[in-house]
Scaffold this active site. Structure first.
Site, PDB file in Angstrom:
ATOM      1  N   LYS A   2       8.549   1.718   0.746  1.00 59.23           N
ATOM      2  CA  LYS A   2       8.949   0.856   0.064  1.00 59.23           C
ATOM      3  C   LYS A   2      10.054   1.628  -1.056  1.00 59.23           C
ATOM      4  O   LYS A   2      11.542   1.385  -1.488  1.00 59.23           O
ATOM      5  CB  LYS A   2       7.550   1.089  -1.679  1.00 59.23           C
ATOM      6  CG  LYS A   2       6.872  -0.021  -0.954  1.00 59.23           C
ATOM      7  CD  LYS A   2       5.904  -0.709  -2.444  1.00 59.23           C
ATOM      8  CE  LYS A   2       4.697   0.256  -3.030  1.00 59.23           C
ATOM      9  NZ  LYS A   2       3.857   1.018  -1.704  1.00 59.23           N
ATOM     10  N   THR A   3       9.722   3.129  -1.275  1.00 60.21           N
ATOM     11  CA  THR A   3      10.657   4.021  -1.867  1.00 60.21           C
ATOM     12  C   THR A   3      11.824   4.171  -0.680  1.00 60.21           C
ATOM     13  O   THR A   3      12.794   4.178  -0.951  1.00 60.21           O
ATOM     14  CB  THR A   3      10.089   5.590  -2.643  1.00 60.21           C
ATOM     15  OG1 THR A   3       9.276   4.828  -2.772  1.00 60.21           O
ATOM     16  CG2 THR A   3      11.167   6.017  -3.279  1.00 60.21           C
ATOM     17  N   PRO A  42       1.118  -1.182   0.062  1.00 63.87           N
ATOM     18  CA  PRO A  42      -0.134   0.050  -0.073  1.00 63.87           C
ATOM     19  C   PRO A  42       0.983   1.107  -0.173  1.00 63.87           C
ATOM     20  O   PRO A  42       1.603   1.307   0.682  1.00 63.87           O
ATOM     21  CB  PRO A  42      -0.516  -0.109   1.134  1.00 63.87           C
ATOM     22  CG  PRO A  42      -0.611  -1.511   2.161  1.00 63.87           C
ATOM     23  CD  PRO A  42       0.427  -2.020   0.916  1.00 63.87           C
ATOM     24  N   HIS A  97     -26.648  11.147  17.973  1.00 63.66           N
ATOM     25  CA  HIS A  97     -26.132  10.264  17.151  1.00 63.66           C
ATOM     26  C   HIS A  97     -24.701   9.252  17.670  1.00 63.66           C
ATOM     27  O   HIS A  97     -24.593   8.170  17.457  1.00 63.66           O
ATOM     28  CB  HIS A  97     -25.889  11.005  15.800  1.00 63.66           C
ATOM     29  CG  HIS A  97     -25.393   9.785  15.108  1.00 63.66           C
ATOM     30  ND1 HIS A  97     -26.128   9.845  13.761  1.00 63.66           N
ATOM     31  CD2 HIS A  97     -23.931   9.268  14.735  1.00 63.66           C
ATOM     32  CE1 HIS A  97     -25.294   8.155  12.747  1.00 63.66           C
ATOM     33  NE2 HIS A  97     -24.501   8.565  13.074  1.00 63.66           N
ATOM     34  N   GLU A  98     -23.889  10.324  18.015  1.00 67.02           N
ATOM     35  CA  GLU A  98     -22.717   9.699  18.196  1.00 67.02           C
ATOM     36  C   GLU A  98     -22.273   9.053  19.429  1.00 67.02           C
ATOM     37  O   GLU A  98     -21.702   8.180  20.179  1.00 67.02           O
ATOM     38  CB  GLU A  98     -21.831  10.810  18.653  1.00 67.02           C
ATOM     39  CG  GLU A  98     -21.228  11.395  17.289  1.00 67.02           C
ATOM     40  CD  GLU A  98     -20.577  11.012  16.483  1.00 67.02           C
ATOM     41  OE1 GLU A  98     -20.210  10.394  16.794  1.00 67.02           O
ATOM     42  OE2 GLU A  98     -21.241  11.644  15.245  1.00 67.02           O
TER      43      GLU A  98
END
Length: 660
Positions: A242-243, A237, A459-460
């Site tokens: 990687k680089t 991902p 809601h939360e």
């Protein structure tokens, strides 16, 4: 003592391409002005008008050019002042040359001359008649061709200067367009990245270190009959390092290291990509043993023959064919290893992926809790902290974060501390940085009506209550109704890192996700659009259960997932319309069942839900400790299995749950 590169190797001045275009523009404008002021000072007239001008004594001289069947008419000074000749009288001559005012074309030269002579005799005129067959033709042709000759000459001169001066500017690009754009690193180049700077990625580092060691000491491996690997493909991902791993190879390798991107081969001119591939491998072979690193190789390595509706020859395919030949063909380059990185290995051509080209495919995954701790250790080196930070705690607070995300957390924490005028970075700054990255920028001044704020709070609170009461839901860390990013409220969870997932875990997660809408239904008997992201999440989870993981009894042990990267829901579906209808029905059943379950849980604990929402309205932010005061400890909650950094057995992993 190191030599001063600026003194021993002075850089040659580079020509800018803008100078070329500017100079050409000046030349063109100049010749356009010259053409308007000299070459076009002559107006064309007819034989009848010529005879009329001649009878009135307006013509001083007539120059007859027989080869071109035309005559140039020169007016007297008195005639230039007349109104009839005003259009030609004001045009200047070019560099003092004598320019005609009119030009007339004729047919038979003898008849034209006889008519002129007859009018001269009749009116006793002193008009001069001259004949010129070659000199003016050569002059006119020279003046016509001269601008183009000068432009071409200037262009060629500048191109040679620039190509000889290191390829700077547009000229260097044209003359060196088929040359490789790879940047060369060697032991003389200042590359500060080493394997010590790459935290985590132990398996990937081991394989890459072995490649570097092979180039340093090949006899260690060849003495047993081993061969040097021809290539290694880093897959994973975005942001997993990687680089960075390739940069470490460049810093550690004692051999030339060529670095470039897959897009560096792409050019609008036909054949340039293949030419650059040939030039790259030629340079690497001349300096062998060497390493070539191609970042984002999917730019040229995509599978051939796909999406080529025009049937034309694809330049990208030519570049890929040349790369395949260079990596493993009749003219195989020895001691040249190719490293490549991509996050789209599924779209790469099969011929590129085979052994002999990329012998090793190294998967660079998202870091686990141990690797995240190591990554924090690397990125905290330049950070001035006010206390000894608990790296285990920070690693647990960042599940699913890549190495790039963790670097961003450390940098964001330093910026937050500086914004608050602190002298050092504290633990709270890191927590604020995680919230900033996950949820977005806090917007405390956003205008929200009291009714909307109450709806958001319930809601939360619904999310928090359902997740607290369900055994397999992720444990809650923090709930807020302060808007962040595009959301009006948010709940933070700390999902345990698991390797497998079972249906009951997925269903509990879906039920907790639907807890927000269910709370609105239980308290207000109404629902709102605030659950959009929740519905999107549970729909994807339910579809994955049915079509990907084979966890639905009605559909059975089938999967419509294509690991090769084909779109299962594109133009053609891998199942019939009847099956599609059944899939839709099963997805709907799963979601509706969990929604009803969430309503039942919240109805049972409605009083505690209300208490939690009221406290949330009062404090705007509540934590796990607040839920423990209201609900008590979760009865099924034991000691977290992953909080320590101890080894996990296969039996432990089998019992683990992979969070979303």
């Amino acid at each position: 003592m190191a030599k001063d590169n600026n003194s021993t190797n002075p850089k040659k001045p580079k020509f800018s391409s803008w100078w070329i275009y500017g100079l050409i523009a000046v030349v063109l404008i100049g010749f356009n002005f010259i053409g308007n002021s000299s070459f076009n000072t002559t107006s064309e007239t007819t034989n009848s008008e010529l005879h009329e001008f001649l009878r009135k004594g307006d013509i001083e001289k007539i120059l007859v050019i027989n080869n071109m069947r035309q005559a140039k008419i020169f007016l007297t000074q008195e005639a230039l002042g007349k109104e009839v000749h005003k259009e030609v009288s004001g045009k200047p001559a070019f560099l003092g040359a004598e320019n005609p005012q009119y030009i007339v074309k004729f047919g038979d030269p003898q008849n034209f001359e006889d008519d002129i002579n007859a009018i001269k005799t009749e009116n006793s005129l002193a008009t001069i008649i001259k004949f010129d067959s070659e000199s003016n033709i050569v002059s006119d042709l020279l003046m016509t061709v001269l601008p183009f000759v000068l432009i071409i000459g200037i262009w060629i001169y500048l191109m040679r200067r620039m190509s000889g001066g290191g390829g700077g500017g547009a000229g260097g690009q044209i003359f060196n367009i088929g040359k490789s754009k790879a940047k060369l690193f060697d032991e003389k180049t200042d590359t500060r990245t080493s394997f010590k700077d790459v935290a985590g990625l132990e398996g990937a580092k081991e394989e890459v270190e072995e490649i570097v060691e092979f180039l340093r000491n090949p006899d260690k491996y060849t003495s047993l009959g081993g061969k040097i690997p021809k290539g290694a493909l880093l897959v994973g991902p975005p942001g997993t390092g990687k680089t960075l791993l390739a940069k470490a190879v460049a810093g550690e390798a004692k051999v030339p290291f060529f670095s470039l991107s897959g897009s560096d081969f792409v050019e609008m001119f036909v054949g340039v990509g293949a030419s650059r591939v040939r030039d790259l491998f030629k340079q690497a072979k001349d300096k062998s043993p060497a390493i070539i690193f191609i970042d984002e190789i999917d730019a040229i390595g995509r599978a051939r023959g796909k999406n080529n509706f025009t049937g034309s020859n694809d330049e990208r395919e030519n570049t890929l064919n040349q790369l395949l030949t260079e990596m493993d063909g009749f003219g195989t380059n020895t001691n040249v290893i190719v490293l490549a990185a991509t996050n789209r290995a599924d779209v790469l051509d099969k011929a590129l992926m085979r052994a002999g080209r990329f012998d090793r495919q190294i998967y660079v995954d998202l870091p686990d809790i141990r690797e995240r701790k190591e990554i924090f250790e690397v990125h905290l080196r330049p950070i001035k902290t006010a206390e000894t930070l608990d790296l285990d705690f920070l690693a647990r607070q960042t599940p699913g974060f890549s190495g790039a995300d963790i670097a961003n957390v450390c940098n964001e924490a330093a910026l937050i501390a500086a914004r608050k005028e602190k002298k050092a970075v504290t633990k709270q700054d890191f927590l604020d940085a995680v919230d900033r990255i996950v949820g977005g920028l806090e917007k405390k001044n956003k205008i929200i009506t009291p009714g909307e704020k109450k709806t958001i709070a319930y809601h939360e609170a619904g999310h928090a209550t359902t997740s607290w009461m369900l055994e397999h839901a992720a444990p809650l860390v923090k709930v807020t109704i302060v808007p962040r990013g595009q959301s009006l409220g948010a709940a933070w969870y700390l999902p345990e890192e698991r390797l497998i997932v079972r249906p009951e875990q997925m269903l509990d997660e879906m039920c907790a996700t639907l807890g927000g809408r269910a709370a609105e239904k239980v308290i207000f008997n109404k629902i709102s659009t605030g659950a959009l992201s929740d519905l999107e999440k549970v729909t994807k989870q339910a579809r994955a259960m049915v079509t990907v993981y084979g966890l639905n009894d009605e559909i059975g042990n089938l999967t419509y997932y294509d690991s090769a990267g084909q779109d299962s829901y594109g133009f053609s579906k891998p199942y019939s319309e009847k099956t599609a209808q059944k899939i839709d029905e099963e997805i709907s059943k799963i979601i509706e069942a969990q929604y009803k379950r969430a309503i039942e849980v919240l109805t049972e604990h409605k009083d505690k839900l209300t208490t939690l929402a009221e406290r949330l309205l009062e404090k705007e932010v509540i934590f796990k400790e607040d839920l423990e005061k209201i609900f008590g400890k979760r009865p099924f909650e034991g000691e977290p299995k992953d909080e320590g950094l101890t080894e996990r057995t296969a039996e432990d992993r089998d019992e683990d749950i992979l969070s979303e």
